[in-house]
Design a protein around this motif. Structure first.
Motif, PDB file in Angstrom:
ATOM      1  N   VAL A 195       3.966  10.325  -1.918  1.00  8.93           N
ATOM      2  CA  VAL A 195       4.603  11.327  -1.558  1.00  8.93           C
ATOM      3  C   VAL A 195       5.663  11.722  -0.708  1.00  8.93           C
ATOM      4  CG1 VAL A 195       3.668  14.425  -1.360  1.00  8.93           C
ATOM      5  CG2 VAL A 195       2.383  12.621  -2.460  1.00  8.93           C
ATOM      6  N   ALA A 196       6.601  11.713  -1.356  1.00  6.00           N
ATOM      7  CA  ALA A 196       8.279  12.504  -0.896  1.00  6.00           C
ATOM      8  C   ALA A 196       8.625  14.287  -0.141  1.00  6.00           C
ATOM      9  CB  ALA A 196       9.154  12.083  -1.552  1.00  6.00           C
ATOM     10  N   VAL A 197       8.225  13.695   0.781  1.00  8.66           N
ATOM     11  CA  VAL A 197       7.883  15.674   1.332  1.00  8.66           C
ATOM     12  C   VAL A 197       9.247  15.428   2.545  1.00  8.66           C
ATOM     13  CG1 VAL A 197       6.703  17.011   3.174  1.00  8.66           C
ATOM     14  CG2 VAL A 197       5.787  14.978   2.459  1.00  8.66           C
ATOM     15  N   ALA A 198      10.643  16.397   2.208  1.00 11.62           N
ATOM     16  CA  ALA A 198      11.392  16.590   3.016  1.00 11.62           C
ATOM     17  C   ALA A 198      11.941  17.808   3.191  1.00 11.62           C
ATOM     18  CB  ALA A 198      12.627  16.121   2.568  1.00 11.62           C
ATOM     19  N   GLY A 199      12.687  18.474   4.414  1.00  7.87           N
ATOM     20  CA  GLY A 199      13.205  19.841   4.389  1.00  7.87           C
ATOM     21  C   GLY A 199      14.355  20.116   2.681  1.00  7.87           C
ATOM     22  N   TYR A 200      14.175  21.622   3.069  1.00  3.94           N
ATOM     23  CA  TYR A 200      14.896  22.446   1.517  1.00  3.94           C
ATOM     24  C   TYR A 200      16.359  21.709   2.032  1.00  3.94           C
ATOM     25  CZ  TYR A 200      17.285  25.377   4.190  1.00  3.94           C
ATOM     26  OH  TYR A 200      18.548  25.431   5.549  1.00  3.94           O
ATOM     27  N   ASP A 201      16.917  20.899   2.514  1.00  3.00           N
ATOM     28  CA  ASP A 201      18.007  20.690   2.398  1.00  3.00           C
ATOM     29  C   ASP A 201      18.932  19.236   2.875  1.00  3.00           C
ATOM     30  OD1 ASP A 201      16.985  20.429   5.251  1.00  3.00           O
ATOM     31  OD2 ASP A 201      19.172  22.078   6.011  1.00  3.00           O
ATOM     32  N   HIS A 202      17.919  18.515   2.718  1.00  3.43           N
ATOM     33  CA  HIS A 202      17.677  17.344   2.697  1.00  3.43           C
ATOM     34  C   HIS A 202      18.684  16.667   2.030  1.00  3.43           C
ATOM     35  CE1 HIS A 202      17.016  13.448   4.049  1.00  3.43           C
ATOM     36  NE2 HIS A 202      16.258  12.730   2.783  1.00  3.43           N
ATOM     37  N   THR A 203      19.321  15.624   2.413  1.00 10.85           N
ATOM     38  CA  THR A 203      19.984  14.941   1.304  1.00 10.85           C
ATOM     39  C   THR A 203      19.868  13.948   1.873  1.00 10.85           C
ATOM     40  OG1 THR A 203      22.475  15.012   2.704  1.00 10.85           O
ATOM     41  CG2 THR A 203      21.980  16.734   1.106  1.00 10.85           C
ATOM     42  N   ASN A 236      20.321  15.888  -3.700  1.00 10.93           N
ATOM     43  CA  ASN A 236      19.662  16.661  -3.169  1.00 10.93           C
ATOM     44  C   ASN A 236      18.029  16.883  -2.743  1.00 10.93           C
ATOM     45  OD1 ASN A 236      19.007  17.885  -5.242  1.00 10.93           O
ATOM     46  ND2 ASN A 236      21.677  18.936  -4.849  1.00 10.93           N
ATOM     47  N   MET A 237      17.295  18.270  -2.610  1.00 14.17           N
ATOM     48  CA  MET A 237      15.953  17.753  -3.295  1.00 14.17           C
ATOM     49  C   MET A 237      15.776  18.301  -4.709  1.00 14.17           C
ATOM     50  SD  MET A 237      14.145  16.550  -0.789  1.00 14.17           S
ATOM     51  CE  MET A 237      12.561  16.688  -0.839  1.00 14.17           C
ATOM     52  N   ALA A 238      16.243  19.285  -4.850  1.00 12.45           N
ATOM     53  CA  ALA A 238      16.452  20.170  -6.218  1.00 12.45           C
ATOM     54  C   ALA A 238      16.007  18.785  -7.884  1.00 12.45           C
ATOM     55  CB  ALA A 238      17.570  21.005  -6.345  1.00 12.45           C
ATOM     56  N   HIS A 239      16.916  17.668  -7.017  1.00 13.01           N
ATOM     57  CA  HIS A 239      17.164  16.684  -8.327  1.00 13.01           C
ATOM     58  C   HIS A 239      16.194  15.310  -7.872  1.00 13.01           C
ATOM     59  CE1 HIS A 239      21.110  18.572  -9.048  1.00 13.01           C
ATOM     60  NE2 HIS A 239      20.759  18.999  -9.950  1.00 13.01           N
ATOM     61  N   LEU A 240      15.101  15.235  -6.300  1.00 13.67           N
ATOM     62  CA  LEU A 240      14.451  14.567  -6.325  1.00 13.67           C
ATOM     63  C   LEU A 240      13.248  14.307  -7.530  1.00 13.67           C
ATOM     64  CD1 LEU A 240      14.474  12.153  -4.908  1.00 13.67           C
ATOM     65  CD2 LEU A 240      12.246  13.483  -3.407  1.00 13.67           C
ATOM     66  N   LYS A 241      12.740  15.309  -8.256  1.00 16.78           N
ATOM     67  CA  LYS A 241      12.196  14.880  -9.047  1.00 16.78           C
ATOM     68  C   LYS A 241      12.276  14.406 -10.243  1.00 16.78           C
ATOM     69  CE  LYS A 241       9.154  18.392  -7.800  1.00 16.78           C
ATOM     70  NZ  LYS A 241       8.318  19.775  -8.040  1.00 16.78           N
ATOM     71  N   ASP A 242      13.514  14.587 -10.691  1.00 16.22           N
ATOM     72  CA  ASP A 242      14.619  14.220 -11.755  1.00 16.22           C
ATOM     73  C   ASP A 242      14.621  12.366 -10.928  1.00 16.22           C
ATOM     74  OD1 ASP A 242      14.864  16.376 -13.198  1.00 16.22           O
ATOM     75  OD2 ASP A 242      16.246  17.129 -12.421  1.00 16.22           O
ATOM     76  N   PHE A 243      14.719  12.191 -10.181  1.00 13.44           N
ATOM     77  CA  PHE A 243      14.893  10.715 -10.091  1.00 13.44           C
ATOM     78  C   PHE A 243      13.766  10.204  -9.841  1.00 13.44           C
ATOM     79  CE2 PHE A 243      19.062  12.594  -8.159  1.00 13.44           C
ATOM     80  CZ  PHE A 243      20.063  12.275  -8.892  1.00 13.44           C
ATOM     81  N   GLY A 278       0.425  -0.946  -0.008  1.00 11.67           N
ATOM     82  CA  GLY A 278       0.100   0.284  -0.118  1.00 11.67           C
ATOM     83  C   GLY A 278       1.054   1.345  -0.324  1.00 11.67           C
ATOM     84  N   PRO A 279       0.321   2.551  -0.241  1.00 11.57           N
ATOM     85  CA  PRO A 279       1.298   3.820  -0.404  1.00 11.57           C
ATOM     86  C   PRO A 279       0.679   4.551   0.605  1.00 11.57           C
ATOM     87  CG  PRO A 279      -1.042   4.104  -1.346  1.00 11.57           C
ATOM     88  CD  PRO A 279      -1.153   2.006  -1.305  1.00 11.57           C
ATOM     89  N   VAL A 280       1.885   4.945   1.101  1.00 16.95           N
ATOM     90  CA  VAL A 280       2.227   6.224   1.867  1.00 16.95           C
ATOM     91  C   VAL A 280       3.023   7.717   1.299  1.00 16.95           C
ATOM     92  CG1 VAL A 280       3.354   4.316   3.329  1.00 16.95           C
ATOM     93  CG2 VAL A 280       4.468   5.462   2.096  1.00 16.95           C
ATOM     94  N   VAL A 281       2.648   8.372   2.408  1.00 16.20           N
ATOM     95  CA  VAL A 281       3.924   9.812   2.005  1.00 16.20           C
ATOM     96  C   VAL A 281       4.737   9.708   3.207  1.00 16.20           C
ATOM     97  CG1 VAL A 281       3.613  11.601   2.516  1.00 16.20           C
ATOM     98  CG2 VAL A 281       1.189  11.360   1.908  1.00 16.20           C
ATOM     99  N   LEU A 282       5.644   9.706   2.484  1.00 12.27           N
ATOM    100  CA  LEU A 282       7.117   9.052   2.926  1.00 12.27           C
ATOM    101  C   LEU A 282       7.549  10.418   3.623  1.00 12.27           C
ATOM    102  CD1 LEU A 282       8.613   7.055   3.989  1.00 12.27           C
ATOM    103  CD2 LEU A 282       9.917   7.690   2.214  1.00 12.27           C
ATOM    104  N   ALA A 283       7.916  11.048   5.206  1.00 15.83           N
ATOM    105  CA  ALA A 283       8.790  11.939   4.604  1.00 15.83           C
ATOM    106  C   ALA A 283      10.389  11.404   5.377  1.00 15.83           C
ATOM    107  CB  ALA A 283       8.362  12.875   6.468  1.00 15.83           C
ATOM    108  N   MET A 284      11.553  12.550   5.200  1.00 19.37           N
ATOM    109  CA  MET A 284      12.545  12.081   4.765  1.00 19.37           C
ATOM    110  C   MET A 284      13.325  12.810   5.670  1.00 19.37           C
ATOM    111  SD  MET A 284      12.746  10.943   0.820  1.00 19.37           S
ATOM    112  CE  MET A 284      13.067  12.754   0.769  1.00 19.37           C
ATOM    113  N   GLY A 285      14.873  12.388   6.865  1.00 22.48           N
ATOM    114  CA  GLY A 285      15.085  13.055   7.600  1.00 22.48           C
ATOM    115  C   GLY A 285      16.002  12.619   8.602  1.00 22.48           C
ATOM    116  N   PHE A 286      16.912  12.831   9.047  1.00 22.50           N
ATOM    117  CA  PHE A 286      17.816  12.512  10.587  1.00 22.50           C
ATOM    118  C   PHE A 286      16.737  12.606  11.439  1.00 22.50           C
ATOM    119  CE2 PHE A 286      21.279  12.372  14.063  1.00 22.50           C
ATOM    120  CZ  PHE A 286      20.716  10.514  13.832  1.00 22.50           C
TER     121      PHE A 286
END
Length: 324
Positions: free
Chosen positions: A123-131, A140-147, A18-26
């Protein structure tokens, strides 16, 4: 809240369907900026009618990417505390990933394919500086849409700043704790900072001075505020008790003493050796002083107790506080 431990390469059978919304970060500290990420993800998950999952790691990335620091690795929120705060924020599932060299060697595309897609992310959710890899210029988040290649949406949460224009971040909070400024740290955290420990025997000096203390031995990995005297609360069992704490080396009684954490509880008379406790840090009163006499020390402790009681009598929740 379900906690699933992941070691690379992981068994796909561990991942629920089943699908999830995924928040990412340490998420060390679960400060107001982290809370904004998780609350954003929670809102999206509710709108889509799917669980909210968090992808986080079992230790700080420095252990893998850098030389191990001489003083050891310390945390604002050791794992049990971090999981408790995530549960308070309404997280349904935590993917607790063991951060290893093998995992860090994955290029960003493979990480996204194996982990974000493998976790059924909608949906993947993270802060602007997440790597999410060793090469922060790509992972990084700027490239995540491409991946993502259209397989899931990406939501980036902007930087949070307060009125002094300081970014709300774990590094800033650690700096404030190192200065003893627990009040400012608490504002960035959005709750009163906590540490843990166990009550052990000390030298019993406080009892002879009329201020018996609970001596707290704290885990080496926890971030203890700077040397000084603080207004605190101590949790024993399910109850919080008011008190004042000394982080210091007892310089009035000699040189080269080990650093200790001693807490004088008000209107308290129980045997508590061996109790596992939590310390809630409210305010710093002063630094450590070497007094000319024991009488001078006692006089100052009476003043410290008076100011501590006044602070606690007027204690209010932090503005917007949602976590305990």
């Amino acid at each position: 809240m379900q906690v699933i431990k992941i070691h690379h390469p992981y068994d796909p059978e561990l991942i629920p369907e089943g699908p999830v919304v995924l928040a990412m970060g340490f998420f060390d500290g679960i400060h107001r900026g982290h809370q904004a990420v998780i609350k954003t993800a929670r809102k999206i998950a509710d709108e889509k009618g799917v669980p909210l999952a968090v992808l986080t790691y079992d230790h700080r990335p420095e252990i893998v990417y850098q030389q191990y620091p001489a003083g050891g690795v310390h945390y604002l929120t050791p794992l049990p505390r971090k999981l408790d705060l995530l549960e308070q924020l309404g997280v349904d599932r935590v993917y607790l990933v063991n951060l290893t060299s093998a995992l860090s060697a994955l290029d960003p595309q493979k990480f996204v394919d194996q982990y974000l897609v493998g976790f059924h992310t909608k949906v993947a959710v993270a802060g602007y500086d997440h790597t999410y890899g060793a090469d922060a210029s790509l992972a990084n988040m700027a490239h995540l849409k491409d991946f993502a290649k259209g397989r899931f949406e990406v939501v980036t949460v902007d930087k949070m700043t307060l009125q002094d224009n300081h970014k709300v971040g774990s590094t800033r909070i650690r700096q404030l704790l190192d200065l003893g400024d627990v009040q400012s740290a608490n504002v960035l955290l959005g709750y009163f900072y906590q540490t843990s420990g166990v009550i052990v025997h000390g030298f019993a000096r406080g009892r002879t001075l009329g201020f018996p203390t609970a001596n707290v031995a704290w885990p080496e990995a926890e971030w203890i505020p700077a040397i000084g005297v603080y207004v605190v609360q101590l949790k024993i069992g399910d109850c919080w008790y008011d008190g004042m704490a000394s982080v210091g080396r007892n310089v009035t009684f000699g040189e080269h003493n080990e650093k200790t954490l001693e807490i004088n509880l008000f209107n308290f008379n129980q045997m508590i050796y061996g109790e596992n406790v939590q310390v809630r840090w409210i305010k710093r009163l002063r630094g450590e002083v070497k007094f000319a006499s024991v009488d001078d020390l006692i006089a100052q402790m009476r003043l410290d107790q008076h100011h501590s009681k006044l602070t606690l009598q007027n204690l209010k929740a932090l503005p917007g506080q949602i976590l305990q």
